[in-house]
Design a protein around this motif. Structure first.
Motif, short mmCIF file in Angstrom:
data_model
loop_
_atom_site.label_atom_id
_atom_site.label_comp_id
_atom_site.label_asym_id
_atom_site.label_seq_id
_atom_site.Cartn_x
_atom_site.Cartn_y
_atom_site.Cartn_z
N ASP A 183 3.28 8.30 2.02
CA ASP A 183 4.60 8.30 2.82
C ASP A 183 3.77 6.98 4.48
O ASP A 183 4.68 6.21 4.16
CB ASP A 183 5.02 9.13 3.13
CG ASP A 183 5.81 10.05 2.36
OD1 ASP A 183 6.54 9.52 1.23
OD2 ASP A 183 6.06 10.95 2.61
N LEU A 184 2.75 7.04 4.62
CA LEU A 184 2.25 6.49 5.36
C LEU A 184 2.09 4.77 5.27
O LEU A 184 2.59 4.40 5.51
CB LEU A 184 0.89 6.65 5.62
CG LEU A 184 0.38 6.48 7.19
CD1 LEU A 184 0.95 5.85 8.54
CD2 LEU A 184 -1.57 6.58 7.67
N TYR A 185 1.62 5.52 4.08
CA TYR A 185 1.41 3.22 3.47
C TYR A 185 2.56 2.68 3.33
O TYR A 185 2.86 1.84 3.71
CB TYR A 185 0.89 3.91 1.99
CG TYR A 185 1.46 2.96 1.19
CD1 TYR A 185 0.47 1.55 1.41
CD2 TYR A 185 2.22 2.54 -0.23
CE1 TYR A 185 1.23 -0.17 0.10
CE2 TYR A 185 2.70 1.62 -0.99
CZ TYR A 185 2.03 0.94 -0.98
OH TYR A 185 2.14 -0.69 -1.89
N GLU A 186 3.60 3.72 2.54
CA GLU A 186 5.03 3.20 2.87
C GLU A 186 6.26 2.99 4.03
O GLU A 186 6.04 1.02 3.96
CB GLU A 186 6.37 3.88 2.07
CG GLU A 186 6.11 3.88 0.81
CD GLU A 186 7.27 4.64 -0.01
OE1 GLU A 186 7.63 5.92 0.60
OE2 GLU A 186 8.01 4.51 -1.24
N GLU A 187 5.58 3.59 5.05
CA GLU A 187 5.47 3.06 6.60
C GLU A 187 4.87 1.81 6.75
O GLU A 187 5.61 0.80 7.54
CB GLU A 187 5.35 3.89 7.48
CG GLU A 187 6.14 3.80 8.70
CD GLU A 187 7.33 3.28 8.69
OE1 GLU A 187 7.92 2.83 10.10
OE2 GLU A 187 8.47 4.16 7.78
N LEU A 188 3.19 1.44 6.66
CA LEU A 188 3.08 0.63 7.41
C LEU A 188 3.21 -0.57 6.32
O LEU A 188 2.95 -1.37 6.96
CB LEU A 188 0.91 0.63 6.59
CG LEU A 188 0.97 1.85 7.97
CD1 LEU A 188 -0.80 2.82 6.99
CD2 LEU A 188 0.94 1.22 9.24
N LYS A 189 3.31 -0.11 5.18
CA LYS A 189 4.04 -1.82 4.44
C LYS A 189 5.57 -2.86 4.92
O LYS A 189 5.22 -3.55 5.23
CB LYS A 189 4.38 -1.48 2.90
CG LYS A 189 4.69 -2.43 1.79
CD LYS A 189 4.61 -2.25 0.91
CE LYS A 189 4.75 -3.43 -0.33
NZ LYS A 189 4.54 -3.07 -1.17
N LYS A 190 6.30 -1.03 5.42
CA LYS A 190 7.50 -1.53 6.43
C LYS A 190 7.43 -2.51 7.55
O LYS A 190 7.94 -3.72 7.89
CB LYS A 190 8.73 -0.60 6.08
CG LYS A 190 9.55 -0.32 4.65
CD LYS A 190 10.58 0.69 5.15
CE LYS A 190 10.00 2.58 5.12
NZ LYS A 190 10.35 3.26 5.76
N GLU A 191 6.57 -1.73 8.15
CA GLU A 191 5.78 -1.98 9.50
C GLU A 191 5.35 -3.57 9.33
O GLU A 191 5.71 -4.58 10.18
CB GLU A 191 4.89 -1.22 9.74
CG GLU A 191 5.81 -0.92 10.88
CD GLU A 191 4.67 0.88 11.11
OE1 GLU A 191 4.07 0.63 12.20
OE2 GLU A 191 5.41 1.77 11.25
N HIS A 192 4.55 -3.84 8.60
CA HIS A 192 3.86 -4.90 8.26
C HIS A 192 4.16 -6.08 7.65
O HIS A 192 4.76 -7.69 8.24
CB HIS A 192 2.27 -5.58 7.19
CG HIS A 192 1.91 -6.12 7.18
ND1 HIS A 192 1.19 -6.42 8.26
CD2 HIS A 192 2.42 -7.29 5.75
CE1 HIS A 192 0.89 -7.88 7.40
NE2 HIS A 192 1.15 -8.09 6.20
N GLU A 193 5.50 -5.43 7.00
CA GLU A 193 6.74 -7.07 6.65
C GLU A 193 7.69 -7.18 7.41
O GLU A 193 7.59 -8.27 7.71
CB GLU A 193 7.74 -6.42 5.32
CG GLU A 193 6.94 -6.21 4.25
CD GLU A 193 7.70 -5.28 2.94
OE1 GLU A 193 9.08 -4.77 3.30
OE2 GLU A 193 7.88 -5.33 1.66
N VAL A 194 8.23 -6.64 8.28
CA VAL A 194 8.67 -6.64 9.45
C VAL A 194 7.74 -7.44 10.74
O VAL A 194 8.40 -8.63 11.47
CB VAL A 194 9.37 -5.50 10.60
CG1 VAL A 194 9.53 -5.68 11.42
CG2 VAL A 194 9.93 -4.83 9.34
N MET A 195 6.71 -7.09 10.77
CA MET A 195 5.56 -7.60 11.47
C MET A 195 5.14 -9.29 11.37
O MET A 195 5.55 -9.45 12.01
CB MET A 195 4.35 -7.05 12.40
CG MET A 195 5.03 -5.59 12.97
SD MET A 195 5.74 -6.17 14.29
CE MET A 195 4.48 -6.42 15.43
N SER A 196 5.28 -9.51 10.68
CA SER A 196 4.76 -11.17 9.49
C SER A 196 6.37 -11.49 9.04
O SER A 196 5.58 -12.64 8.79
CB SER A 196 4.14 -10.97 8.63
OG SER A 196 4.54 -9.70 6.94
#
Length: 144
Positions: A118-131
């Motif tokens: 779940d942490l991985y999924e959250e980090l992936k979402k945040e990374h997509e938004v930030m990039s």
């Protein structure tokens, strides 16, 4: 006063290991050893465990195995790091020529209760938004 030992939870996908990226892992581990930071390698089979359990916090028990979707990206999670030490670690990794790890986090009171997946999924979402990946925001490019 007890010293809180810094630790890194590090996940490297099997595919990356097979593609000869063990040198990346070796460089990363050399930096951690030089800085006196413990490392815990996380495997795909541990994705359903809580971050708190993997980080060795009291009160978190091992969970029964539950299969999670395959994770194809590296993840670096830091435990007991001050802001200064996070900066030191990132600078040391750059200086050592360790290729960038996109998905990084610090263990918090909130995410320590989450499954590592779940942490991985959250980090992936945040990374997509930030990039700037607009698709992840549900927007189109038609505004330009």
């Amino acid at each position: 006063m007890a010293v809180t030992k810094e630790m890194v939870l590090y996940y490297q996908p099997e595919k990356a290991k097979q593609n000869g990226n063990d040198t990346k892992s070796a460089k990363l581990k050399a930096v951690l050893v030089r800085m006196g930071i413990r490392i815990r390698n996380i495997t795909q089979d541990q994705m359903n465990q809580t971050v708190g359990y993997l980080a060795g916090y009291d009160g978190f028990e091992e969970r029964d195995f539950e299969e999670c979707p395959l994770v194809e990206e590296e993840i670096l999670v830091m435990k007991n790091f001050s802001n200064r030490r996070v900066d030191e670690l990132l600078m040391s990794l750059r200086r050592a020529g360790v290729p960038r790890i996109e998905l990084k986090a610090v263990v918090t009171d909130t995410n320590c209760k989450w499954k590592f997946y779940d942490l991985y999924e959250e980090l992936k979402k945040e990374h997509e938004v930030m990039s700037g990946n607009q698709e992840s925001l549900g927007e189109s490019d038609s505004g330009e």
